[in-house]
Design a protein around this motif. Structure first.
Motif, PDB file in Angstrom:
ATOM      1  N   GLU A 115       0.827  -1.207   0.000  1.00 43.53           N
ATOM      2  CA  GLU A 115       0.000   0.000   0.000  1.00 43.53           C
ATOM      3  C   GLU A 115       0.860   1.254   0.000  1.00 43.53           C
ATOM      4  N   PRO A 143      -2.501   0.860 -10.703  1.00 45.34           N
ATOM      5  CA  PRO A 143      -2.145   0.985  -9.290  1.00 45.34           C
ATOM      6  C   PRO A 143      -3.302   1.447  -8.405  1.00 45.34           C
ATOM      7  N   LYS A 144      -4.159   2.346  -8.939  1.00 48.25           N
ATOM      8  CA  LYS A 144      -5.260   2.845  -8.123  1.00 48.25           C
ATOM      9  C   LYS A 144      -6.236   1.728  -7.783  1.00 48.25           C
ATOM     10  N   LEU A 204      -4.596  -0.559  -5.305  1.00 54.96           N
ATOM     11  CA  LEU A 204      -4.578   0.075  -3.995  1.00 54.96           C
ATOM     12  C   LEU A 204      -5.916  -0.093  -3.286  1.00 54.96           C
ATOM     13  N   THR A 205      -7.010   0.035  -4.038  1.00 54.02           N
ATOM     14  CA  THR A 205      -8.337  -0.148  -3.454  1.00 54.02           C
ATOM     15  C   THR A 205      -8.523  -1.577  -2.956  1.00 54.02           C
ATOM     16  N   TRP A 249       2.375   5.587  -6.569  1.00 50.92           N
ATOM     17  CA  TRP A 249       2.250   5.331  -8.012  1.00 50.92           C
ATOM     18  C   TRP A 249       0.791   5.330  -8.461  1.00 50.92           C
ATOM     19  N   GLN A 250      -0.143   5.728  -7.584  1.00 47.21           N
ATOM     20  CA  GLN A 250      -1.558   5.617  -7.929  1.00 47.21           C
ATOM     21  C   GLN A 250      -1.978   6.591  -9.031  1.00 47.21           C
ATOM     22  N   LEU A 307       2.292   1.594  -3.569  1.00 47.95           N
ATOM     23  CA  LEU A 307       1.322   1.934  -4.616  1.00 47.95           C
ATOM     24  C   LEU A 307       0.720   3.319  -4.432  1.00 47.95           C
ATOM     25  N   GLN A 308       0.698   3.807  -3.191  1.00 46.94           N
ATOM     26  CA  GLN A 308       0.190   5.164  -2.962  1.00 46.94           C
ATOM     27  C   GLN A 308       1.042   6.198  -3.701  1.00 46.94           C
TER      28      GLN A 308
END
Length: 653
Positions: free
Chosen positions: A139, A230-231, A234-235, A145-146, A142-143
């Protein structure tokens, strides 16, 4: 009030009764097991009659017990640290119990089942934690790279390439300028004070240039091969993380429910510690497929109790018991020492143990120094308020069940509270305040009287120490030693006292001459007695002269007792100074901050006064008193017992 008389016990039984007998001996708590396979005294018969019997191997069993003990300790710690705080559990309350009752209620199968249950919960909890840490790492990555809104593999075509990288923020401006110079397309995805995440899109023809820039500026490549952006990833990770949090709460509740078994685990630990102590001596006795033979030391007066106890438990027909007097060699080399004193003197044995236990044939110094330590301690603390506080605190503490060592320590200070109160009343000191009457001895006006009294106490104690030295020499039939080490020195002291009284107080010349004569005759006895004992008369005379030179140490010993005066006066003066300090405060401060200050300052003074009295009182015994007659060097009596980590085991009789 002496060293307990010991006897050597021999017990023979059928092999099948061995474990029951060992458990009974451990519950009796009065037999020290001898190691029959060590080359100690009086064990020649073992090699003669049992040379084919080897000590029993017990390492596997000990390793199993140690493993179970480690599992119990780990399980208790895990349940306490990770269980839900809403679940309540209590540790085993210290209590009195017999070893037989503890072992009778012990269910090893239930213990193993409970440990397996806790271990399974720990496994699930650890897996959930590891998974959560992994998700949190993903997390966090990826935050940053979101903002990437395409999949890199879709942009890596035959003629173009896509590169994801991370640069240090400090070199980004230089790196960005180089990208512009080379006309390479870039896009910043994320940036902060430390790093910059970016994307490069370039033709394959300039791949070499890009690789050189990446190497030159130490760019860290980021490979993203996931099928979702990535978003979206991330979810998904955040959703899984929330599910893990709920799972951890559920596990914490289940772990917390195990707190109710902490008492059972600690009881089991006490039983296993008892078993471990038994297995630690499994190679000390003889045991084969037919016979079980054990030897040990026990107090002679407890033998009848032991015989009845074992006979009722095992059956007299199944046992052979015998005791015998220790030989001279055993007394000198092996026999243990156990002190025997009444309830008042017994707590003071801890001071003797700190110094050194007496040898089996030596005098127990505890009942001899106890009255002096009792008086000296009170004289050095000398505050009725401090003594009353000690008495109340120790009495309250002793109303609960304490560990054996702590219980003896509390009894020790409970007894010492009495002289502290008495000397406080003599000095008229109650937390540094006057009680409103004229003191018997004033710490401000009667300093010389207190000093003289301190030295008188020292003279009395040293005189008794010399008497004990003479007594020990007579017991050893060393009559000349009794004269030179004891009676002669007493004669010098008596002569000095009589002469001093005759010269300075009573103004009596005959009394003065009697004292001088007695002192001189005694000094001559110290000088010439070694000549009668030595083969070389010259060496004997030199030894006697050197011994007489030791009179200077007696002066130093008497000076040491002046600390009784110094500490008693200083403690009371410090307490009075604290009271005066608070008394100078305004009324509002006096009854607010002043109260807290009084508690803190008097608390510090109590601690320092008790510590000083404890240490200096012991020093007077160890140096000035023990040095006159006591040798020490005895081996402590160590019966087969339990650890008593949680439970005070009652002696079975």
């Amino acid at each position: 009030m002496a060293v307990s008389k010991m006897s050597k016990l021999t017990l023979i039984a059928q092999q099948g009764h061995s474990e029951q007998i060992l458990s009974a001996i451990q519950g009796f708590q009065g037999v020290e097991i001898r190691d029959l396979f060590q080359q100690t005294v009086s064990n020649e018969w073992v090699e003669k009659y049992f040379n084919e019997v080897d000590p029993l191997p017990s390492q596997d069993t000990l390793a199993k017990i140690d493993q179970q003990l480690e599992q119990i300790t780990h399980a208790i710690r895990f349940v306490e640290h990770h269980g839900s705080s809403r679940e309540k559990g209590l540790h085993l309350k210290r209590q009195h119990a017999t070893l037989r009752s503890l072992e009778g209620n012990f269910d090893e199968a239930a213990l193993l089942s409970e440990l397996e249950s806790i271990q399974e919960l720990e496994r699930l909890f650890s897996e959930a934690n590891a998974k959560q840490q992994e998700l949190q790492t993903q997390e966090s990555l990826l935050q940053k790279w979101q903002a990437l809104d395409f999949l890199p593999k879709e942009y890596s075509l035959h003629s173009t390439k896509c590169f994801l990288g991370t640069a240090d923020a400090s070199i980004w401006d230089s790196f960005e300028q180089q990208l512009k110079n080379e006309q390479i397309h870039y896009e910043i995805i994320y940036s902060d004070d430390h790093i910059v995440n970016f994307v490069l899109l370039y033709l394959r023809a300039v791949q070499g240039t890009v690789q050189e820039l990446v190497r030159q500026f130490s760019i860290v490549a980021f490979i993203y091969n996931r099928v979702q952006l990535p978003k979206a990833e991330l979810t998904r990770i955040q959703r899984e993380n929330l599910e893990l949090v709920e799972e951890q709460k559920r596990l914490a509740q289940l772990i917390g429910q195990k707190k109710i078994v902490i008492e059972e685990l600690e009881t089991a630990e006490e039983v296993l510690l008892a078993r471990k102590n038994r297995w630690l001596i499994h190679n000390h006795f003889i045991k084969d497929d037919k016979v079980f033979l054990i030897q040990g030391w026990l107090e002679t007066e407890t033998y009848n109790d032991f015989e009845s106890f074992m006979g009722n438990l095992i059956g007299k027909e199944n046992l052979y018991l015998e005791i015998e007097e220790p030989t001279d060699i055993e007394i000198n080399e092996e026999i243990p020492t156990k002190l025997k004193n009444n309830a008042i003197v017994k707590p003071f044995e801890m001071l003797t143990e700190m110094y050194s236990l007496p040898k089996y044939h030596e005098v127990d110094p505890t009942p001899w120094f106890m009255p002096f330590y009792f008086v000296f301690f009170g004289m050095m603390v000398a505050d009725a308020g401090y003594g009353a506080l000690m008495l109340i605190a120790t009495t309250i503490a002793l109303r609960s069940i304490l560990p054996r060592g702590m219980e003896r320590f509390m009894h020790f200070f409970q007894i010492l509270a009495v002289p502290t109160i008495l000397w406080g009343l003599i000095y008229n000191s109650f937390f540094g305040f006057s009680l409103g009457y004229k003191p018997i001895l004033s710490t401000s006006e009667d300093v010389i009287s207190i000093l003289i009294l301190s030295i008188i106490f020292g003279v009395i104690q040293i005189f008794i120490g010399l008497g004990l030295a003479a007594k020990e020499n007579i017991k050893a039939k060393n009559y000349l030693g009794a004269i030179s080490d004891g009676f002669a020195w007493q004669g010098i002291m008596v002569g000095a006292i009589v002469g001093g009284l005759g010269k300075m107080i009573l103004n009596s010349q005959p009394l003065f001459l009697i004292g001088v004569t007695l002192a001189v005759v005694s000094a001559l006895m110290i000088v010439f007695t070694p000549m009668l004992q030595a083969k070389s008369k010259i060496k004997g005379l030199a030894t006697g002269a050197y011994n007489l030179y030791g009179i200077t140490s007696y002066i130093g010993d008497l000076v040491s007792y002046t600390r009784l005066m110094a500490l008693g006066i200083s403690g009371g003066s410090i307490a009075a100074a604290f009271n005066m300090l608070v008394g100078y405060m305004p009324p509002i401060a006096r009854f607010s901050v002043g109260i807290l200050l009084m508690v803190a300052l008097h608390g510090l003074n109590i601690f320092l006064s008790l510590l000083s009295a404890y240490v200096h009182g012991a020093r007077l015994q160890y140096v000035e008193f023990f040095g006159k007659f006591y040798e020490g060097g005895g081996r402590a009596f160590r019966p087969l017992k339990t650890e008593e980590k949680y439970v005070n085991i009652k002696q079975e009789k």
